[in-house]
Write a protein that holds these residues in place. Structure first.
Motif, short mmCIF file in Angstrom:
data_model
loop_
_atom_site.label_atom_id
_atom_site.label_comp_id
_atom_site.label_asym_id
_atom_site.label_seq_id
_atom_site.Cartn_x
_atom_site.Cartn_y
_atom_site.Cartn_z
N TYR A 8 0.74 -1.29 -0.06
CA TYR A 8 -0.06 -0.02 0.07
C TYR A 8 0.76 1.25 -0.06
CZ TYR A 8 -4.37 -2.39 -0.07
OH TYR A 8 -5.19 -3.09 -0.51
N GLY A 47 -8.17 0.79 9.36
CA GLY A 47 -7.61 0.55 7.81
C GLY A 47 -8.42 1.48 6.92
N ARG A 53 -12.97 7.61 1.75
CA ARG A 53 -14.33 7.14 2.03
C ARG A 53 -14.46 7.52 3.76
NH1 ARG A 53 -14.57 1.02 1.24
NH2 ARG A 53 -16.86 1.48 1.27
N LEU A 75 -0.39 6.22 2.59
CA LEU A 75 -1.84 6.43 2.31
C LEU A 75 -2.27 7.62 3.37
CD1 LEU A 75 -3.26 2.90 1.52
CD2 LEU A 75 -3.25 4.87 0.18
N GLY A 90 -0.33 2.52 12.54
CA GLY A 90 0.07 1.35 13.26
C GLY A 90 -0.94 0.15 12.76
N VAL A 110 -10.05 -5.32 4.58
CA VAL A 110 -8.99 -4.81 5.29
C VAL A 110 -8.47 -6.30 6.08
CG1 VAL A 110 -7.84 -3.58 7.30
CG2 VAL A 110 -9.44 -2.51 5.59
C1 LIG Z 1 -8.32 -2.30 0.23
S1 LIG Z 1 -7.57 -0.87 1.30
C2 LIG Z 1 -9.03 -0.09 2.06
C3 LIG Z 1 -8.88 1.06 2.41
C4 LIG Z 1 -9.96 1.78 2.87
N1 LIG Z 1 -10.72 1.11 3.82
C5 LIG Z 1 -10.97 2.01 1.84
O1 LIG Z 1 -12.01 1.57 1.58
O2 LIG Z 1 -10.53 2.83 1.03
C6 LIG Z 1 -6.89 -2.05 2.44
C7 LIG Z 1 -6.20 -1.10 3.59
O3 LIG Z 1 -5.98 -1.83 4.93
C8 LIG Z 1 -4.73 -1.51 5.22
N2 LIG Z 1 -4.10 -2.36 6.43
C9 LIG Z 1 -3.78 -3.62 5.65
N3 LIG Z 1 -3.24 -4.46 6.91
C10 LIG Z 1 -3.40 -3.65 8.05
C11 LIG Z 1 -3.08 -3.74 9.22
N4 LIG Z 1 -2.43 -4.95 9.63
N5 LIG Z 1 -3.46 -2.60 10.17
C12 LIG Z 1 -3.83 -1.62 9.70
N6 LIG Z 1 -4.28 -1.49 8.26
C13 LIG Z 1 -4.13 -2.43 7.49
C14 LIG Z 1 -3.89 -1.11 4.17
O4 LIG Z 1 -2.96 -0.33 4.59
C15 LIG Z 1 -5.08 -0.27 3.39
O5 LIG Z 1 -5.24 1.09 3.49
#
Ligand SMILES: C[S@@+](CC[C@H](N)C(=O)[O-])C[C@H]1O[C@@H](n2cnc3c(N)ncnc32)[C@H](O)[C@@H]1O
Length: 232
Positions: A8, A47, A53, A75, A90, A110
């Motif tokens: 990401y 996340g 959004r 991001l 985090g 997420v």
């Molecule tokens: C497909 S994106 C969705 C982002 C946002 N929720 C959206 O709908 O646009 C998945 C998100 O999950 C975050 N993510 C993945 N693993 C994570 C973790 N262990 N802790 C926090 N965020 C995480 C990624 O950095 C990314 O921003």
């Protein structure tokens, strides 16, 4: 293969263009959350990605406060500056918030970025802990039995892999530009016991078409959006 965080971080510049391709789906999920939530309360998005959004949902909720959490610093750098937020960088699996929220979201698969069941379990427990008793959470995951999106042949392959308990079932590579990671696509009911043992009650389940955002009654026609109540 990159970690989710590196993936990401490396696609952050292109993230809004990538999201735009799923606009009908994302808009429908945003609208369901706003329509089914109380207003003028404390909101957190776990996340949250670039916060685009979160911004729409916070406005729809007329949120009193808005807290965004994500592990990708790149991001989070893109969060709209007019969104009055607390921003926490985090991982959900280490989330230890002092605050509690009335509405919490964790959107667009997420949970599918966590490497194993133990970490998904841990993440859901921490999400549940962040919701006030009587509050709501909305969590969506992609559904590997979604025939409408993935096609009958692929879904039959997934059914067979599940029946045979094949190693690696549910994991798929995803790639953008020169970056690649893997993502877990849940079975349509797989998350239910994890949610329930974490202190959530499943209030409603929506099946949202990944292409056009239409709502379906049948689980094989959409991704799964859970509306969850926090048990007292
Ligand atoms: C497909 S994106 C969705 C982002 C946002 N929720 C959206 O709908 O646009 C998945 C998100 O999950 C975050 N993510 C993945 N693993 C994570 C973790 N262990 N802790 C926090 N965020 C995480 C990624 O950095 C990314 O921003």
């Amino acid at each position: 293969m990159n970690s989710s965080k590196d993936y990401y971080d490396s696609i952050a510049q292109d993230y809004s263009a990538i999201s735009a391709k799923r606009k009908p789906f994302l808009d429908q999920v945003n609208a369901l959350i706003v329509a089914n939530s109380p207003k003028r309360l404390d909101y957190a998005d776990i996340g949250a990605g670039d916060g685009a959004r979160s911004h729409v949902i916070a406005q729809g909720l007329q949120a009193r406060t808005c807290t965004l959490i994500d592990e990708s610093a790149e991001l989070l750098d893109k969060v709209p500056s007019d969104l009055k937020t607390a921003i926490i960088q985090g991982s959900i699996t280490e989330l230890d918030l002092d605050d509690r929220f009335d509405v919490v979201t964790c959107l667009w698969n997420v949970l599918g970025h966590l490497p194993d069941l133990e970490q998904r379990d841990e993440a859901v427990r921490r999400i549940a802990r962040s919701v006030r008793p009587g509050g709501l959470a909305f969590v969506d995951v992609n559904n590997r039995y979604n025939i409408q999106e993935y096609g009958l042949e692929n879904v039959m392959r997934n059914v067979e892999a599940d029946a045979r308990m094949r190693d690696g079932r549910g994991w798929y590579p995803i790639a953008q530009s020169n970056s690649e990671t893997k993502v877990y696509i849940h079975g349509p009911f797989e998350l239910d016991p994890i949610l329930e043992r974490s202190g959530f009650e499943i209030v409603r389940r929506f099946h949202v078409d990944y292409l056009n955002g239409e709502l379906h009654l049948e689980f094989w026609k959409g991704q799964v959006l859970y509306m969850l109540g926090k048990r007292n």
